[in-house]
Scaffold this motif. Structure first.
Motif, PDB file in Angstrom:
ATOM      1  N   VAL A  34      51.399  68.049  37.374  1.00 44.70           N
ATOM      2  CA  VAL A  34      50.532  69.040  38.027  1.00 44.70           C
ATOM      3  C   VAL A  34      49.120  68.468  38.177  1.00 44.70           C
ATOM      4  O   VAL A  34      48.456  68.697  39.189  1.00 44.70           O
ATOM      5  N   ALA A  35      48.670  67.689  37.207  1.00 46.14           N
ATOM      6  CA  ALA A  35      47.345  67.052  37.300  1.00 46.14           C
ATOM      7  C   ALA A  35      47.308  66.070  38.463  1.00 46.14           C
ATOM      8  O   ALA A  35      46.343  66.046  39.235  1.00 46.14           O
ATOM      9  N   ARG A  36      48.347  65.264  38.603  1.00 43.28           N
ATOM     10  CA  ARG A  36      48.400  64.303  39.713  1.00 43.28           C
ATOM     11  C   ARG A  36      48.402  65.039  41.053  1.00 43.28           C
ATOM     12  O   ARG A  36      47.720  64.624  41.995  1.00 43.28           O
ATOM     13  N   ASP A  37      49.168  66.133  41.132  1.00 46.57           N
ATOM     14  CA  ASP A  37      49.199  66.935  42.358  1.00 46.57           C
ATOM     15  C   ASP A  37      47.821  67.532  42.652  1.00 46.57           C
ATOM     16  O   ASP A  37      47.365  67.538  43.799  1.00 46.57           O
ATOM     17  N   ALA A  38      47.155  68.019  41.608  1.00 43.99           N
ATOM     18  CA  ALA A  38      45.815  68.614  41.779  1.00 43.99           C
ATOM     19  C   ALA A  38      44.822  67.573  42.270  1.00 43.99           C
ATOM     20  O   ALA A  38      43.979  67.869  43.124  1.00 43.99           O
ATOM     21  N   LEU A  39      44.909  66.360  41.747  1.00 45.85           N
ATOM     22  CA  LEU A  39      43.990  65.304  42.177  1.00 45.85           C
ATOM     23  C   LEU A  39      44.249  64.880  43.617  1.00 45.85           C
ATOM     24  O   LEU A  39      43.324  64.457  44.315  1.00 45.85           O
ATOM     25  N   ALA A  40      45.489  65.000  44.075  1.00 48.07           N
ATOM     26  CA  ALA A  40      45.802  64.693  45.470  1.00 48.07           C
ATOM     27  C   ALA A  40      45.221  65.759  46.396  1.00 48.07           C
ATOM     28  O   ALA A  40      44.933  65.498  47.559  1.00 48.07           O
ATOM     29  N   GLU A  41      45.020  66.946  45.844  1.00 44.26           N
ATOM     30  CA  GLU A  41      44.546  68.084  46.633  1.00 44.26           C
ATOM     31  C   GLU A  41      43.041  68.329  46.520  1.00 44.26           C
ATOM     32  O   GLU A  41      42.417  68.851  47.439  1.00 44.26           O
ATOM     33  N   HIS A  42      42.462  67.985  45.368  1.00 40.09           N
ATOM     34  CA  HIS A  42      41.057  68.307  45.086  1.00 40.09           C
ATOM     35  C   HIS A  42      40.281  67.052  44.689  1.00 40.09           C
ATOM     36  O   HIS A  42      40.763  66.249  43.904  1.00 40.09           O
ATOM     37  N   ALA A  43      39.068  66.943  45.191  1.00 43.71           N
ATOM     38  CA  ALA A  43      38.139  65.932  44.687  1.00 43.71           C
ATOM     39  C   ALA A  43      37.436  66.560  43.492  1.00 43.71           C
ATOM     40  O   ALA A  43      36.866  67.643  43.608  1.00 43.71           O
ATOM     41  N   VAL A  44      37.499  65.906  42.337  1.00 44.51           N
ATOM     42  CA  VAL A  44      36.868  66.457  41.139  1.00 44.51           C
ATOM     43  C   VAL A  44      35.810  65.490  40.633  1.00 44.51           C
ATOM     44  O   VAL A  44      35.864  64.291  40.882  1.00 44.51           O
ATOM     45  N   ASP A  45      34.849  66.055  39.908  1.00 46.04           N
ATOM     46  CA  ASP A  45      33.757  65.265  39.346  1.00 46.04           C
ATOM     47  C   ASP A  45      34.046  64.797  37.930  1.00 46.04           C
ATOM     48  O   ASP A  45      33.494  63.804  37.471  1.00 46.04           O
ATOM     49  N   LEU A  46      34.908  65.552  37.246  1.00 41.18           N
ATOM     50  CA  LEU A  46      35.149  65.311  35.826  1.00 41.18           C
ATOM     51  C   LEU A  46      36.556  65.776  35.479  1.00 41.18           C
ATOM     52  O   LEU A  46      37.019  66.788  36.011  1.00 41.18           O
ATOM     53  N   ILE A  47      37.200  65.034  34.583  1.00 37.31           N
ATOM     54  CA  ILE A  47      38.513  65.434  34.091  1.00 37.31           C
ATOM     55  C   ILE A  47      38.438  65.568  32.575  1.00 37.31           C
ATOM     56  O   ILE A  47      37.997  64.651  31.887  1.00 37.31           O
ATOM     57  N   LEU A  93      43.431  55.995  37.402  1.00 36.11           N
ATOM     58  CA  LEU A  93      42.160  56.330  38.046  1.00 36.11           C
ATOM     59  C   LEU A  93      41.110  55.247  37.870  1.00 36.11           C
ATOM     60  O   LEU A  93      40.197  55.129  38.687  1.00 36.11           O
ATOM     61  N   SER A  94      41.225  54.465  36.812  1.00 36.56           N
ATOM     62  CA  SER A  94      40.171  53.494  36.493  1.00 36.56           C
ATOM     63  C   SER A  94      39.972  52.461  37.594  1.00 36.56           C
ATOM     64  O   SER A  94      38.885  51.897  37.721  1.00 36.56           O
ATOM     65  N   ALA A  95      40.971  52.221  38.414  1.00 41.71           N
ATOM     66  CA  ALA A  95      40.850  51.235  39.493  1.00 41.71           C
ATOM     67  C   ALA A  95      40.201  51.810  40.744  1.00 41.71           C
ATOM     68  O   ALA A  95      39.838  51.061  41.645  1.00 41.71           O
ATOM     69  N   GLN A  96      40.045  53.110  40.808  1.00 39.87           N
ATOM     70  CA  GLN A  96      39.469  53.737  41.996  1.00 39.87           C
ATOM     71  C   GLN A  96      37.939  53.619  41.976  1.00 39.87           C
ATOM     72  O   GLN A  96      37.314  53.858  40.955  1.00 39.87           O
ATOM     73  N   PRO A  97      37.342  53.287  43.109  1.00 40.11           N
ATOM     74  CA  PRO A  97      35.893  53.065  43.136  1.00 40.11           C
ATOM     75  C   PRO A  97      35.060  54.319  42.848  1.00 40.11           C
ATOM     76  O   PRO A  97      34.055  54.242  42.157  1.00 40.11           O
ATOM     77  N   ASP A  98      35.439  55.456  43.371  1.00 43.65           N
ATOM     78  CA  ASP A  98      34.666  56.683  43.167  1.00 43.65           C
ATOM     79  C   ASP A  98      35.406  57.644  42.253  1.00 43.65           C
ATOM     80  O   ASP A  98      35.456  58.847  42.508  1.00 43.65           O
ATOM     81  N   ARG A  99      35.949  57.124  41.204  1.00 44.84           N
ATOM     82  CA  ARG A  99      36.756  57.951  40.307  1.00 44.84           C
ATOM     83  C   ARG A  99      35.900  58.951  39.537  1.00 44.84           C
ATOM     84  O   ARG A  99      34.712  58.705  39.297  1.00 44.84           O
ATOM     85  N   PRO A 100      36.510  60.063  39.143  1.00 39.79           N
ATOM     86  CA  PRO A 100      35.771  61.025  38.324  1.00 39.79           C
ATOM     87  C   PRO A 100      35.605  60.502  36.896  1.00 39.79           C
ATOM     88  O   PRO A 100      36.333  59.611  36.470  1.00 39.79           O
ATOM     89  N   GLN A 101      34.648  61.054  36.204  1.00 39.15           N
ATOM     90  CA  GLN A 101      34.489  60.772  34.781  1.00 39.15           C
ATOM     91  C   GLN A 101      35.688  61.391  34.052  1.00 39.15           C
ATOM     92  O   GLN A 101      36.184  62.447  34.462  1.00 39.15           O
ATOM     93  N   VAL A 102      36.153  60.737  32.989  1.00 39.48           N
ATOM     94  CA  VAL A 102      37.310  61.222  32.243  1.00 39.48           C
ATOM     95  C   VAL A 102      36.939  61.340  30.776  1.00 39.48           C
ATOM     96  O   VAL A 102      36.469  60.373  30.165  1.00 39.48           O
ATOM     97  N   ILE A 103      37.148  62.534  30.227  1.00 38.25           N
ATOM     98  CA  ILE A 103      36.922  62.774  28.808  1.00 38.25           C
ATOM     99  C   ILE A 103      38.273  63.067  28.169  1.00 38.25           C
ATOM    100  O   ILE A 103      38.947  64.038  28.533  1.00 38.25           O
ATOM    101  N   ALA A 104      38.682  62.223  27.242  1.00 39.85           N
ATOM    102  CA  ALA A 104      39.942  62.417  26.528  1.00 39.85           C
ATOM    103  C   ALA A 104      39.745  63.497  25.464  1.00 39.85           C
ATOM    104  O   ALA A 104      38.765  63.469  24.715  1.00 39.85           O
ATOM    105  N   LEU A 105      40.667  64.449  25.435  1.00 39.38           N
ATOM    106  CA  LEU A 105      40.665  65.503  24.423  1.00 39.38           C
ATOM    107  C   LEU A 105      41.938  65.356  23.609  1.00 39.38           C
ATOM    108  O   LEU A 105      43.034  65.464  24.163  1.00 39.38           O
ATOM    109  N   THR A 106      41.812  65.109  22.322  1.00 39.50           N
ATOM    110  CA  THR A 106      43.022  64.915  21.531  1.00 39.50           C
ATOM    111  C   THR A 106      42.772  65.127  20.049  1.00 39.50           C
ATOM    112  O   THR A 106      41.662  64.951  19.565  1.00 39.50           O
ATOM    113  N   ALA A 107      43.842  65.487  19.375  1.00 33.03           N
ATOM    114  CA  ALA A 107      43.793  65.613  17.917  1.00 33.03           C
ATOM    115  C   ALA A 107      44.045  64.259  17.254  1.00 33.03           C
ATOM    116  O   ALA A 107      43.911  64.123  16.045  1.00 33.03           O
TER     117      ALA A 107
END
Length: 124
Positions: A42-55, A73-87
């Motif tokens: 669903v995240a991949r589908d959302a990214l295909a549909e929406h330009a986001v600033d942050l994940i 995403l790391s290879a994309q030139p204008d990629r969004p910032q990514v914050i990992a959330l995990t236990a």
């Protein structure tokens, strides 16, 4: 207005993030448009549909490891910032997240101020 993709399989955690954003005192954060995904696909589908600033990216998802999305995403030139959330907070797990292309790491459980601070630091 900034757009943030929240990738989190646990509904309670998504509710928590929505509540934290709604109660923020910073106008920029309160006006965030939140797109939610409960799985990696669903995240991949959302990214295909929406330009986001942050994940906000849960690492352990039912259909895969969130770090694979960060790596893609790391290879994309204008990629969004990514914050990992995990236990998963062991040093090698944190290093794996950063190596995969995450820009920051937030340990679960996190407090409202911690989440707001890291979002504020990584929104364009």
């Amino acid at each position: 207005m900034s757009k943030v993709l929240l990738v989190e399989d646990e509904e309670l955690n998504r509710v928590l993030v929505r509540a934290i954003l709604a109660r923020a005192t910073d106008d920029m954060i309160r006006r965030i448009e939140l797109v939610e995904a409960g799985s990696l696909q669903v995240a991949r589908d959302a990214l295909a549909e929406h330009a986001v600033d942050l994940i906000l990216l849960d690492v352990n998802l039912p259909d895969g490891n969130g770090l694979s999305l960060a790596a893609d995403l790391s290879a994309q030139p204008d990629r969004p910032q990514v914050i990992a959330l995990t236990a998963s907070v062991l040093p090698h797990e944190r290093a794996a997240a950063m190596s995969a292309g995450c820009d920051a790491f937030l340990d679960k459980p996190y407090g409202a101020q911690d989440l707001l601070k890291i979002i504020g630091e990584h929104l364009p």
